[in-house]
Design an enzyme around this catalytic site. Structure first.
Site, PDB file in Angstrom:
ATOM      1  N   ARG A   1       0.828  -1.217   0.000  1.00  0.00           N
ATOM      2  CA  ARG A   1       0.000   0.000   0.000  1.00  0.00           C
ATOM      3  C   ARG A   1       0.860   1.264   0.000  1.00  0.00           C
ATOM      4  O   ARG A   1       0.458   2.277  -0.580  1.00  0.00           O
ATOM      5  CB  ARG A   1      -0.955  -0.016   1.189  1.00  0.00           C
ATOM      6  CG  ARG A   1      -2.104  -0.974   0.921  1.00  0.00           C
ATOM      7  CD  ARG A   1      -3.119  -0.974   2.025  1.00  0.00           C
ATOM      8  NE  ARG A   1      -4.347  -1.607   1.560  1.00  0.00           N
ATOM      9  CZ  ARG A   1      -5.230  -2.187   2.358  1.00  0.00           C
ATOM     10  NH1 ARG A   1      -5.040  -2.195   3.665  1.00  0.00           N
ATOM     11  NH2 ARG A   1      -6.317  -2.739   1.849  1.00  0.00           N
TER      12      ARG A   1
ATOM     13  N   LYS B   1     -17.983 -16.576   2.684  1.00  0.00           N
ATOM     14  CA  LYS B   1     -19.441 -16.599   2.870  1.00  0.00           C
ATOM     15  C   LYS B   1     -20.220 -16.118   1.666  1.00  0.00           C
ATOM     16  O   LYS B   1     -19.852 -15.142   1.024  1.00  0.00           O
ATOM     17  CB  LYS B   1     -19.802 -15.704   4.054  1.00  0.00           C
ATOM     18  CG  LYS B   1     -19.345 -16.262   5.378  1.00  0.00           C
ATOM     19  CD  LYS B   1     -19.783 -15.337   6.480  1.00  0.00           C
ATOM     20  CE  LYS B   1     -19.762 -16.048   7.816  1.00  0.00           C
ATOM     21  NZ  LYS B   1     -20.307 -15.175   8.864  1.00  0.00           N
TER      22      LYS B   1
ATOM     23  N   GLY C   1      -9.530  -8.411  -0.459  1.00  0.00           N
ATOM     24  CA  GLY C   1      -8.262  -8.376   0.267  1.00  0.00           C
ATOM     25  C   GLY C   1      -7.528  -9.695   0.241  1.00  0.00           C
ATOM     26  O   GLY C   1      -6.338  -9.763  -0.092  1.00  0.00           O
TER      27      GLY C   1
ATOM     28  N   GLY D   1     -12.930  -4.054   0.668  1.00  0.00           N
ATOM     29  CA  GLY D   1     -14.334  -3.667   0.814  1.00  0.00           C
ATOM     30  C   GLY D   1     -14.787  -2.731  -0.290  1.00  0.00           C
ATOM     31  O   GLY D   1     -15.896  -2.859  -0.818  1.00  0.00           O
TER      32      GLY D   1
HETATM   33  P1  ADP Z   1     -11.725 -11.514  -0.105  1.00  0.00           P
HETATM   34  O1  ADP Z   1     -11.058 -10.822   1.060  1.00  0.00           O
HETATM   35  O2  ADP Z   1     -10.770 -11.775  -1.214  1.00  0.00           O
HETATM   36  O3  ADP Z   1     -12.957 -10.792  -0.543  1.00  0.00           O
HETATM   37  P2  ADP Z   1     -13.195 -13.251   1.612  1.00  0.00           P
HETATM   38  O4  ADP Z   1     -12.908 -12.334   2.737  1.00  0.00           O
HETATM   39  O5  ADP Z   1     -14.580 -13.353   1.124  1.00  0.00           O
HETATM   40  O6  ADP Z   1     -12.211 -12.939   0.384  1.00  0.00           O
HETATM   41  O7  ADP Z   1     -12.788 -14.741   1.991  1.00  0.00           O
HETATM   42  C1  ADP Z   1     -11.480 -15.103   2.292  1.00  0.00           C
HETATM   43  C2  ADP Z   1     -11.460 -16.195   3.291  1.00  0.00           C
HETATM   44  O8  ADP Z   1     -12.275 -17.282   2.892  1.00  0.00           O
HETATM   45  C3  ADP Z   1     -10.085 -16.753   3.463  1.00  0.00           C
HETATM   46  O9  ADP Z   1      -9.578 -16.343   4.697  1.00  0.00           O
HETATM   47  C4  ADP Z   1     -10.274 -18.264   3.371  1.00  0.00           C
HETATM   48  O10 ADP Z   1      -9.599 -18.963   4.390  1.00  0.00           O
HETATM   49  C5  ADP Z   1     -11.766 -18.420   3.515  1.00  0.00           C
HETATM   50  N1  ADP Z   1     -12.240 -19.653   2.873  1.00  0.00           N
HETATM   51  C6  ADP Z   1     -12.047 -20.029   1.607  1.00  0.00           C
HETATM   52  N2  ADP Z   1     -12.568 -21.258   1.382  1.00  0.00           N
HETATM   53  C7  ADP Z   1     -13.093 -21.667   2.550  1.00  0.00           C
HETATM   54  C8  ADP Z   1     -13.762 -22.870   2.970  1.00  0.00           C
HETATM   55  N3  ADP Z   1     -13.969 -23.873   2.109  1.00  0.00           N
HETATM   56  N4  ADP Z   1     -14.172 -22.946   4.254  1.00  0.00           N
HETATM   57  C9  ADP Z   1     -13.950 -21.934   5.106  1.00  0.00           C
HETATM   58  N5  ADP Z   1     -13.321 -20.781   4.772  1.00  0.00           N
HETATM   59  C10 ADP Z   1     -12.900 -20.650   3.506  1.00  0.00           C
HETATM   60 MG    MG Z   2     -11.684 -10.666   3.097  1.00  0.00          MG
END
Ligand code: ADP
Ligand code: MG
Length: 391
Positions: free
Chosen positions: A36, A195, A348, A371
């Site tokens: 960053r 989620k 992120g 976000g």
């Molecule tokens: P981003 O930050 O890229 O938007 P998210 O915050 O939605 O992504 O999700 C990232 C998290 O999802 C990671 O920390 C990862 O460990 C978790 N994750 C991925 N697959 C699974 C799974 N099958 N079960 C539980 N957690 C998961």
């Molecule tokens: Mg995230």
């Protein structure tokens, strides 16, 4: 982007307050990832080259009032190294300390202490915004990662100073905005992460624009369960089973191809040293958790992506933080990097996967804002962008 940028205004001999996103990860005061800070340099360098006096401000972490562990002082040091010039530091972002620092800064860059040491920052307090504005003649918002929040340093201050976008802000809004508004086709969305609930608005906004939807990560479990599979003890959002079915129905009615995992890596516990097994989705053992997509799914997703001319990737394919469940995310990073397509990464953790894969340079754009990038994929207007002067 429809907004004025630093290139559209005369900055010479003006005092310019830059809102950057210097919210770097710290481990006992040591910066563990300076991405960053690096991303904030082009705007600072542009302003210096064009004769401006550059004052930089940012938040760091979530302090409740002043907290030495969340001081931006280490960032001033790293920024000085990266810029190759001195960066002064003021121990407060407003008031007499900040004003004295500005008065004596000369042509050095000045970094102000963590904005969130003042609770007024997040409350978008007008008086605090006015105090910040007093430090400068022009405001530049380069903090894309904070643009989805209407805080004093992203929105409030624009009521007291002319406000334009920095170069990073411009780049983020251009890539994410153009991709969602006017994508080349076929346009594929690769959506994963923990989620469904956090990604549903983005999926719903993207559905009318995409040709292909690939689902992985923890959120795939809810789709699998909604399709009648037993997912053991996996993370599932039961209250969203109907929403998942509705997404699948809408995709079908629009002729969008939607892929769910066909095989998975399941584990006896949520731990790197758990017992693991790679199975098809119809034979997940009782009590096991799905923690990654399997190799056949990787193969199918890679193949499905080949015709794509544009890809948005948001959300890792598995629990990539643990080595046994990282393969799906890293294989898909490679697959997307190898495409002859516009490839944009938001989120992120997804950005962390891409950086860790070493393939960052082979993506069209890797967003610095988790976000904020998600809100752009949802089609929302970011208050920090809306508040800037129209072009
Ligand atoms: P981003 O930050 O890229 O938007 P998210 O915050 O939605 O992504 O999700 C990232 C998290 O999802 C990671 O920390 C990862 O460990 C978790 N994750 C991925 N697959 C699974 C799974 N099958 N079960 C539980 N957690 C998961
Ligand atoms: Mg995230």
């Amino acid at each position: 982007m429809g907004k004025k940028t630093v290139r559209d205004v005369d900055v010479r001999a003006r005092r310019v307050l830059v809102r950057a996103d210097l919210n770097v990860p710290l481990d006992n005061g040591v910066i563990t990832d300076d991405t960053r800070i690096r991303e904030s340099l082009p705007t600072i360098q542009y302003l210096l080259e064009h004769g401006a006096q550059v004052i930089v401000c940012s938040h760091l972490g979530r302090p409740k009032g002043p907290d030495p562990a969340l001081s931006l002082a280490p960032v001033a040091g790293r920024m000085a190294n990266l810029l190759g010039r001195e960066v002064l530091f003021a121990e407060d972002c407003v008031g007499p300390v900040a004003e004295a620092a500005v008065a004596s800064m000369g042509h050095h860059v000045l970094l102000l202490e963590n904005l969130r040491f003042h609770p007024e920052e997040e409350k978008n307090d007008p008086e605090f915004a006015r105090q910040l504005a007093r430090l400068a003649d022009l405001f530049v918002n380069d903090a894309f990662g904070a643009a989805h929040r209407a805080h004093a340093s992203t929105e409030g201050i624009t009521h007291y100073l002319p406000a334009v976008a920095g170069l990073l802000m411009e780049k983020e809004v251009r890539y994410l905005g153009a991709l969602v508004a006017n994508p080349p086709h076929p346009f594929a969305a690769l959506i994963g992460g923990a989620k469904v609930s956090s990604k549903l608005p983005a999926i719903q906004h993207l559905l009318p624009k995409i040709d292909l939807l690939l689902i992985g990560g923890g959120m795939a479990n809810t789709f699998l369960k909604a399709s009648g599979f037993h997912v053991g003890a996996s993370l599932v959002e039961d209250e969203l089973l109907e929403s998942a079915r509705q997404v699948m129905r809408e995709a079908a009615s629009r002729g969008i191809r939607i892929h769910l995992p066909v095989d998975v890596v399941a584990a006896s516990r949520f731990a790197p040293d758990a017992e693991t097994t790679t199975v098809t989705v119809d034979s997940v053992p009782q009590g096991y958790l799905i923690l990654d997509i399997g190799p056949e799914t990787v193969r199918q997703y890679t193949e499905a992506l080949q015709p794509a001319k544009a890809v948005i990737w948001n959300g890792p394919m598995g629990v990539f933080e643990m080595e046994p469940f990282a393969n799906g995310s890293f294989e898909l990073a490679r697959a997307v990097a190898n495409l002859d397509a516009v490839t944009v990464v938001g989120g992120g953790e997804t950005a962390a996967v891409v950086v860790a894969s070493g393939l960052q340079g082979r993506f069209t754009h890797v967003s610095t804002g988790g976000g904020a990038s998600l809100e752009m994929l949802e089609g929302k207007t970011l208050p920090g962008v809306a508040a800037l002067l129209d072009a």
